[in-house]
Motif scaffolding. Sequence first.
Motif, PDB file in Angstrom:
ATOM      1  N   SER A  33      60.511  25.048 -82.705  1.00 41.95           N
ATOM      2  CA  SER A  33      60.554  23.833 -83.531  1.00 41.95           C
ATOM      3  C   SER A  33      61.476  24.002 -84.732  1.00 41.95           C
ATOM      4  N   ILE A  34      61.556  25.209 -85.284  1.00 44.15           N
ATOM      5  CA  ILE A  34      62.483  25.476 -86.395  1.00 44.15           C
ATOM      6  C   ILE A  34      63.926  25.354 -85.898  1.00 44.15           C
ATOM      7  N   ILE A  35      64.185  25.840 -84.703  1.00 41.98           N
ATOM      8  CA  ILE A  35      65.529  25.748 -84.128  1.00 41.98           C
ATOM      9  C   ILE A  35      65.917  24.283 -83.935  1.00 41.98           C
ATOM     10  N   VAL A  36      65.025  23.495 -83.332  1.00 45.79           N
ATOM     11  CA  VAL A  36      65.302  22.073 -83.096  1.00 45.79           C
ATOM     12  C   VAL A  36      65.485  21.342 -84.428  1.00 45.79           C
ATOM     13  N   LYS A  37      64.669  21.682 -85.422  1.00 45.25           N
ATOM     14  CA  LYS A  37      64.790  21.072 -86.755  1.00 45.25           C
ATOM     15  C   LYS A  37      66.175  21.366 -87.340  1.00 45.25           C
ATOM     16  N   SER A  38      66.692  22.552 -87.101  1.00 40.90           N
ATOM     17  CA  SER A  38      68.031  22.917 -87.577  1.00 40.90           C
ATOM     18  C   SER A  38      69.091  22.019 -86.947  1.00 40.90           C
ATOM     19  N   PHE A  39      68.941  21.734 -85.650  1.00 46.59           N
ATOM     20  CA  PHE A  39      69.859  20.823 -84.972  1.00 46.59           C
ATOM     21  C   PHE A  39      69.804  19.444 -85.627  1.00 46.59           C
ATOM     22  N   GLU A  40      68.597  18.980 -85.922  1.00 42.29           N
ATOM     23  CA  GLU A  40      68.428  17.664 -86.543  1.00 42.29           C
ATOM     24  C   GLU A  40      69.067  17.615 -87.929  1.00 42.29           C
ATOM     25  N   GLU A  41      68.939  18.695 -88.699  1.00 51.24           N
ATOM     26  CA  GLU A  41      69.533  18.749 -90.037  1.00 51.24           C
ATOM     27  C   GLU A  41      71.054  18.640 -89.962  1.00 51.24           C
ATOM     28  N   VAL A  42      71.666  19.365 -89.055  1.00 53.12           N
ATOM     29  CA  VAL A  42      73.123  19.348 -88.941  1.00 53.12           C
ATOM     30  C   VAL A  42      73.597  18.003 -88.373  1.00 53.12           C
ATOM     31  N   ALA A  43      72.859  17.425 -87.436  1.00 48.97           N
ATOM     32  CA  ALA A  43      73.219  16.108 -86.898  1.00 48.97           C
ATOM     33  C   ALA A  43      73.176  15.060 -88.010  1.00 48.97           C
ATOM     34  N   ALA A  54      88.685  32.321 -80.249  1.00 50.14           N
ATOM     35  CA  ALA A  54      89.549  31.295 -80.814  1.00 50.14           C
ATOM     36  C   ALA A  54      88.966  30.769 -82.128  1.00 50.14           C
ATOM     37  N   LYS A  55      89.745  29.886 -82.768  1.00 48.01           N
ATOM     38  CA  LYS A  55      89.299  29.295 -84.025  1.00 48.01           C
ATOM     39  C   LYS A  55      87.901  28.696 -83.838  1.00 48.01           C
ATOM     40  N   GLN A  56      87.025  28.976 -84.793  1.00 49.50           N
ATOM     41  CA  GLN A  56      85.648  28.523 -84.656  1.00 49.50           C
ATOM     42  C   GLN A  56      85.520  27.031 -84.917  1.00 49.50           C
ATOM     43  N   ASN A  57      84.665  26.403 -84.156  1.00 49.84           N
ATOM     44  CA  ASN A  57      84.322  25.005 -84.368  1.00 49.84           C
ATOM     45  C   ASN A  57      83.442  24.927 -85.616  1.00 49.84           C
ATOM     46  N   LYS A  58      83.830  24.086 -86.576  1.00 49.42           N
ATOM     47  CA  LYS A  58      83.135  24.011 -87.871  1.00 49.42           C
ATOM     48  C   LYS A  58      81.644  23.724 -87.731  1.00 49.42           C
ATOM     49  N   PHE A  59      81.310  22.729 -86.910  1.00 48.90           N
ATOM     50  CA  PHE A  59      79.905  22.353 -86.831  1.00 48.90           C
ATOM     51  C   PHE A  59      79.094  23.300 -85.965  1.00 48.90           C
ATOM     52  N   LEU A  60      79.708  23.924 -84.993  1.00 47.30           N
ATOM     53  CA  LEU A  60      78.976  24.939 -84.238  1.00 47.30           C
ATOM     54  C   LEU A  60      78.674  26.127 -85.134  1.00 47.30           C
ATOM     55  N   VAL A  67      71.674  20.483 -68.351  1.00 50.11           N
ATOM     56  CA  VAL A  67      71.660  19.434 -69.375  1.00 50.11           C
ATOM     57  C   VAL A  67      73.095  19.145 -69.808  1.00 50.11           C
ATOM     58  N   VAL A  68      73.465  17.863 -69.742  1.00 55.36           N
ATOM     59  CA  VAL A  68      74.802  17.432 -70.115  1.00 55.36           C
ATOM     60  C   VAL A  68      74.668  16.418 -71.238  1.00 55.36           C
ATOM     61  N   GLY A  69      75.575  16.473 -72.192  1.00 55.91           N
ATOM     62  CA  GLY A  69      75.586  15.486 -73.268  1.00 55.91           C
ATOM     63  C   GLY A  69      75.923  16.105 -74.602  1.00 55.91           C
ATOM     64  N   SER A  70      75.831  15.285 -75.623  1.00 57.02           N
ATOM     65  CA  SER A  70      76.150  15.722 -76.978  1.00 57.02           C
ATOM     66  C   SER A  70      75.243  16.868 -77.399  1.00 57.02           C
ATOM     67  N   ILE A  71      75.821  17.812 -78.111  1.00 55.87           N
ATOM     68  CA  ILE A  71      75.058  18.975 -78.577  1.00 55.87           C
ATOM     69  C   ILE A  71      73.934  18.545 -79.520  1.00 55.87           C
ATOM     70  N   PHE A  72      74.059  17.372 -80.108  1.00 58.49           N
ATOM     71  CA  PHE A  72      73.042  16.919 -81.046  1.00 58.49           C
ATOM     72  C   PHE A  72      72.058  15.920 -80.437  1.00 58.49           C
ATOM     73  N   SER A  73      72.127  15.726 -79.116  1.00 62.91           N
ATOM     74  CA  SER A  73      71.116  14.890 -78.470  1.00 62.91           C
ATOM     75  C   SER A  73      69.807  15.682 -78.416  1.00 62.91           C
ATOM     76  N   TYR A 115      67.243  22.121 -74.973  1.00 64.83           N
ATOM     77  CA  TYR A 115      67.805  23.050 -73.993  1.00 64.83           C
ATOM     78  C   TYR A 115      68.394  24.278 -74.688  1.00 64.83           C
ATOM     79  N   LEU A 116      69.220  24.040 -75.715  1.00 60.08           N
ATOM     80  CA  LEU A 116      69.849  25.152 -76.432  1.00 60.08           C
ATOM     81  C   LEU A 116      68.824  25.934 -77.254  1.00 60.08           C
TER      82      LEU A 116
END
Length: 192
Positions: free
Chosen positions: A130-140, A2-8, A92-98, A104-105
Motif C-alpha cells: 500500500s505504501i508503494i501504491v501510495k507513492s505512485f498516486e503521489e507522483v501521478a 541511457a538518460k533517465q526518465n525524470k518521472f521514473l 498489464v498494459v497502460g499508463s504507469i500511473f493507472s 502490477y508494478l
Amino acid sequence: MAKQNKFLKLLADRVANNLLENEYVIADNPEDFKKKIYEILYNDYIAEKELEEEAEKIIQENAEEVTYRGVSIHKARKLIKERLAKEKGISVVGSIFSREKANYLAGKILRLILTDEELDYTQERGVIRSIIVKSFEEVAKLRKEIDKNVREKIASHSRPIYEGTPEWYALYRRYYNEELIERGLIDAESEV
C-alpha cells in the motif's frame, strides 16, 4: 543505462524513500535499492513503448483495413496492443500511473523486497504494497499538477497558441522543465 526518465526516477526515489524513511524496509545500500526499483519501472516502460511502436506499425500497414471497418485509430491501437501483450506474456498494459499498472508494478517491487538479500522488511506485505501504491498516486498527482500549471502558462499568453502546433509543444517542454527545476526535481544544468 541511457538518460533517465525524470518521472521514473522521481517515482523510484519516492517509493524507496517512503519505505526507507519509515523503516518499513531496511536496505544495506539505499542507492542500490533505488536503482533496482528504477530498473523495474524502466524495463516496464521500455516494454510498453515497444508495444506502442509495434501497434503503430501494424496500424500504418493496415490503415485501409482499419478505415474500412470503421474502427477508430485509438480503438484499433488499444486492441492491437492488448493482442500483442497477450502474445508476449505481458499481463498489464497502460499508463504507469493507472491503478492497474501501479498495482502490477507494486507487486514486482514487493517481490524484489521479499527476495533481495540486501533488503529486509519490518511490516506486513500488505502494508508495504500500500505504501508503494501510495507513492505512485503521489507522483501521478504531481504530474497532473505540473501539467495543469504548464497549460495555464501557455493559455495566459496574449495571443492564442493552439495545442498541437510546434510552438505549443516547444513552450510546453520549456515550461514543464521550468516547473521541474522550480520544484527541485531536476537541476537547471541538466536541462541545458
